[in-house]
Design a protein around this motif. Structure first.
Motif, mmCIF file in Angstrom:
data_model
loop_
_atom_site.group_PDB
_atom_site.id
_atom_site.type_symbol
_atom_site.label_atom_id
_atom_site.label_comp_id
_atom_site.label_asym_id
_atom_site.label_seq_id
_atom_site.Cartn_x
_atom_site.Cartn_y
_atom_site.Cartn_z
ATOM 1 N N VAL A 129 58.213 27.433 -2.588
ATOM 2 C CA VAL A 129 58.796 27.799 -3.878
ATOM 3 C C VAL A 129 60.185 28.398 -3.698
ATOM 4 C CG1 VAL A 129 56.554 28.203 -5.004
ATOM 5 C CG2 VAL A 129 57.730 30.101 -3.858
ATOM 6 N N GLU A 130 60.937 28.405 -4.800
ATOM 7 C CA GLU A 130 62.257 29.038 -4.799
ATOM 8 C C GLU A 130 62.183 30.528 -5.120
ATOM 9 O OE1 GLU A 130 65.234 26.987 -7.148
ATOM 10 O OE2 GLU A 130 64.105 25.113 -6.976
ATOM 11 N N ARG A 131 61.230 30.895 -6.005
ATOM 12 C CA ARG A 131 61.131 32.288 -6.446
ATOM 13 C C ARG A 131 59.673 32.730 -6.475
ATOM 14 N NH1 ARG A 131 66.034 35.283 -7.568
ATOM 15 N NH2 ARG A 131 67.602 33.803 -8.298
ATOM 16 N N ILE A 132 59.476 34.020 -6.244
ATOM 17 C CA ILE A 132 58.161 34.642 -6.399
ATOM 18 C C ILE A 132 58.320 35.792 -7.388
ATOM 19 C CG2 ILE A 132 56.307 35.915 -5.266
ATOM 20 C CD1 ILE A 132 57.069 34.432 -2.667
ATOM 21 N N PHE A 133 57.766 35.612 -8.578
ATOM 22 C CA PHE A 133 57.792 36.659 -9.600
ATOM 23 C C PHE A 133 56.543 37.513 -9.417
ATOM 24 C CE2 PHE A 133 59.962 32.911 -11.409
ATOM 25 C CZ PHE A 133 61.231 33.448 -11.572
ATOM 26 N N HIS A 134 56.743 38.793 -9.083
ATOM 27 C CA HIS A 134 55.584 39.601 -8.688
ATOM 28 C C HIS A 134 55.513 40.914 -9.452
ATOM 29 C CE1 HIS A 134 52.343 41.179 -6.252
ATOM 30 N NE2 HIS A 134 52.256 39.994 -5.674
ATOM 31 N N ASP A 135 54.307 41.244 -9.822
ATOM 32 C CA ASP A 135 53.949 42.532 -10.416
ATOM 33 C C ASP A 135 54.368 43.677 -9.490
ATOM 34 O OD1 ASP A 135 52.541 44.745 -11.401
ATOM 35 O OD2 ASP A 135 50.563 43.883 -11.064
ATOM 36 N N CYS A 136 54.983 44.716 -10.079
ATOM 37 C CA CYS A 136 55.288 45.941 -9.326
ATOM 38 C C CYS A 136 55.388 47.093 -10.312
ATOM 39 C CB CYS A 136 56.591 45.794 -8.542
ATOM 40 S SG CYS A 136 56.908 47.176 -7.414
ATOM 41 N N HIS A 137 54.462 48.042 -10.252
ATOM 42 C CA HIS A 137 54.363 49.024 -11.336
ATOM 43 C C HIS A 137 55.513 50.043 -11.352
ATOM 44 C CE1 HIS A 137 52.871 52.310 -8.763
ATOM 45 N NE2 HIS A 137 52.058 51.437 -8.176
ATOM 46 N N LEU A 138 56.045 50.420 -10.197
ATOM 47 C CA LEU A 138 57.192 51.339 -10.062
ATOM 48 C C LEU A 138 56.932 52.775 -10.523
ATOM 49 C CD1 LEU A 138 60.309 49.125 -10.930
ATOM 50 C CD2 LEU A 138 59.275 49.609 -8.695
ATOM 51 N N TRP A 139 55.703 53.102 -10.883
ATOM 52 C CA TRP A 139 55.383 54.509 -11.142
ATOM 53 C C TRP A 139 55.302 55.261 -9.815
ATOM 54 C CZ3 TRP A 139 55.823 56.275 -15.856
ATOM 55 C CH2 TRP A 139 55.562 55.428 -16.955
ATOM 56 N N ASP A 140 55.591 56.545 -9.836
ATOM 57 C CA ASP A 140 55.561 57.360 -8.627
ATOM 58 C C ASP A 140 54.153 57.905 -8.409
ATOM 59 O OD1 ASP A 140 56.382 58.675 -6.378
ATOM 60 O OD2 ASP A 140 57.193 60.410 -7.451
ATOM 61 N N LEU A 141 53.206 56.992 -8.306
ATOM 62 C CA LEU A 141 51.819 57.350 -8.036
ATOM 63 C C LEU A 141 51.104 56.082 -7.588
ATOM 64 C CD1 LEU A 141 49.777 57.753 -11.348
ATOM 65 C CD2 LEU A 141 51.874 56.463 -11.176
ATOM 66 N N THR A 142 49.900 56.248 -7.086
ATOM 67 C CA THR A 142 49.106 55.098 -6.659
ATOM 68 C C THR A 142 48.352 54.536 -7.850
ATOM 69 O OG1 THR A 142 48.841 55.963 -4.427
ATOM 70 C CG2 THR A 142 47.239 54.318 -5.160
ATOM 71 N N ILE A 143 48.497 53.239 -8.085
ATOM 72 C CA ILE A 143 47.710 52.519 -9.086
ATOM 73 C C ILE A 143 47.009 51.395 -8.352
ATOM 74 C CG2 ILE A 143 47.764 51.153 -11.204
ATOM 75 C CD1 ILE A 143 50.241 52.660 -12.049
ATOM 76 N N ALA A 144 45.712 51.487 -8.262
ATOM 77 C CA ALA A 144 44.957 50.606 -7.362
ATOM 78 C C ALA A 144 44.825 49.177 -7.862
ATOM 79 C CB ALA A 144 43.562 51.195 -7.133
ATOM 80 N N SER A 145 45.381 48.868 -9.034
ATOM 81 C CA SER A 145 45.254 47.514 -9.573
ATOM 82 C C SER A 145 46.579 46.768 -9.648
ATOM 83 C CB SER A 145 44.630 47.577 -10.976
ATOM 84 O OG SER A 145 45.374 48.442 -11.816
ATOM 85 N N HIS A 146 47.677 47.406 -9.216
ATOM 86 C CA HIS A 146 48.999 46.792 -9.268
ATOM 87 C C HIS A 146 49.743 47.034 -7.957
ATOM 88 C CE1 HIS A 146 48.984 45.951 -13.644
ATOM 89 N NE2 HIS A 146 48.247 47.054 -13.710
ATOM 90 N N ALA A 147 50.598 46.094 -7.594
ATOM 91 C CA ALA A 147 51.417 46.271 -6.398
ATOM 92 C C ALA A 147 52.401 47.416 -6.600
ATOM 93 C CB ALA A 147 52.167 44.978 -6.097
ATOM 94 N N SER A 148 52.639 48.164 -5.543
ATOM 95 C CA SER A 148 53.641 49.229 -5.558
ATOM 96 C C SER A 148 54.897 48.738 -4.847
ATOM 97 C CB SER A 148 53.108 50.470 -4.853
ATOM 98 O OG SER A 148 52.999 50.228 -3.459
ATOM 99 N N LEU A 149 55.964 49.494 -4.993
ATOM 100 C CA LEU A 149 57.194 49.149 -4.289
ATOM 101 C C LEU A 149 56.969 49.191 -2.778
ATOM 102 C CD1 LEU A 149 60.169 48.437 -4.451
ATOM 103 C CD2 LEU A 149 60.682 50.880 -4.614
ATOM 104 N N ALA A 150 56.211 50.169 -2.305
ATOM 105 C CA ALA A 150 55.924 50.253 -0.867
ATOM 106 C C ALA A 150 55.178 49.007 -0.395
ATOM 107 C CB ALA A 150 55.116 51.507 -0.569
#
Length: 253
Positions: free
Chosen positions: A183-204
């Motif tokens: 693929v050319e692009r990967i559009f990915h979920d990233c919550h960006l909140w400063d906490l752990t959310i176990a159902s969404h990818a984090s920036l880390a």
């Protein structure tokens, strides 16, 4: 093919709109998910709901399906006004269809014209959960099972050779490593909140992905702290990862 974000926000998006996208190619339009915020986003693009005649549903959280009743009724009203019998097509993996109807049934089943079923509003294009692929206007789409909420069925959408759209998902390095070369692009979920959310990818999580994958990432489904262009640009300068903007389009050859 063009992919335009109708919204890029999470469950509380403010001006970002709920995360959703519109695909356009070969005189065909396919909407990925149907939050209620899509109607106003489409109007800003000069389109009405009736001009989108195909929908794909990734999963059944309200911020991804709470516009389906609105979409269904508007299409029916438009058909009546214009004498058009063509119903929109709903592309959905078979293991989601029963729970989808349970979610929208109270608003769509009881009408002044009698009791309705989902088939009254849509041409159902059920996708086999054992072989979750479908073709539309010459493009082959693969529905990719993702990890989101435990025991909840959720899918991303892989359109070779154009893009992968994760839907709501945790980062899966093995999966993304397999998808990246195709693929050319990967559009990915990233919550960006400063906490752990176990159902969404984090920036880390996304920072830890292999570099070839990171080069193709565009982040979506993020929080309202990034609703301005200035905040998104500052993030990209700092992190080297772009955030999709509402109504931003990506063109694929």
């Amino acid at each position: 093919m063009n992919l335009t974000f109708l919204g890029t926000g999470d469950f509380y998006p403010r001006s970002l709109g709920h995360n959703s996208a519109l695909l356009e190619w070969n005189d065909t339009r396919l909407m990925i998910d149907c939050p209620a915020s899509n109607a106003s986003a489409l109007e800003r693009l000069g389109l009405g709901l009736h001009e989108v005649t195909n929908m794909f549903v990734t999963h059944l959280h309200e911020d991804h399906i709470n516009g389906i009743q609105q979409f269904a009724y508007w299409h029916e009203i438009h058909r009546r006004m214009h004498g058009n019998d063509a119903k929109p097509s709903l592309y959905i993996v078979s293991d989601l269809i029963g729970d989808l109807w349970s979610s929208v049934r109270s608003g769509l089943s009881l009408t002044t014209g009698g009791v309705r079923e989902l088939e009254h509003y849509f041409e159902l294009r059920l996708i086999d959960s054992e072989d979750p692929v479908f073709e539309l206007s010459g493009v082959r789409f693969e529905c990719v099972r993702t990890r989101h909420v435990p025991s909840m069925v959720s899918y991303g959408l892989w359109a070779k050779p154009y893009f992968h759209f994760s839907g709501d998902a945790l980062a899966d390095s093995d999966l993304l490593g397999r998808i990246e070369p195709a693929v050319e692009r990967i559009f990915h979920d990233c919550h960006l909140w400063d906490l752990t959310i176990a159902s969404h990818a984090s920036l880390a999580d996304l920072r830890s992905l292999p570099e070839p994958v990171r080069r193709k990432l565009v982040l979506m489904h993020y929080n309202y702290n990034y609703e301005t262009a200035e905040s998104r640009e500052a993030f990209e300068r700092r992190e080297g990862l772009p955030l999709a903007a509402p109504l931003q389009s990506f063109a694929f050859a």
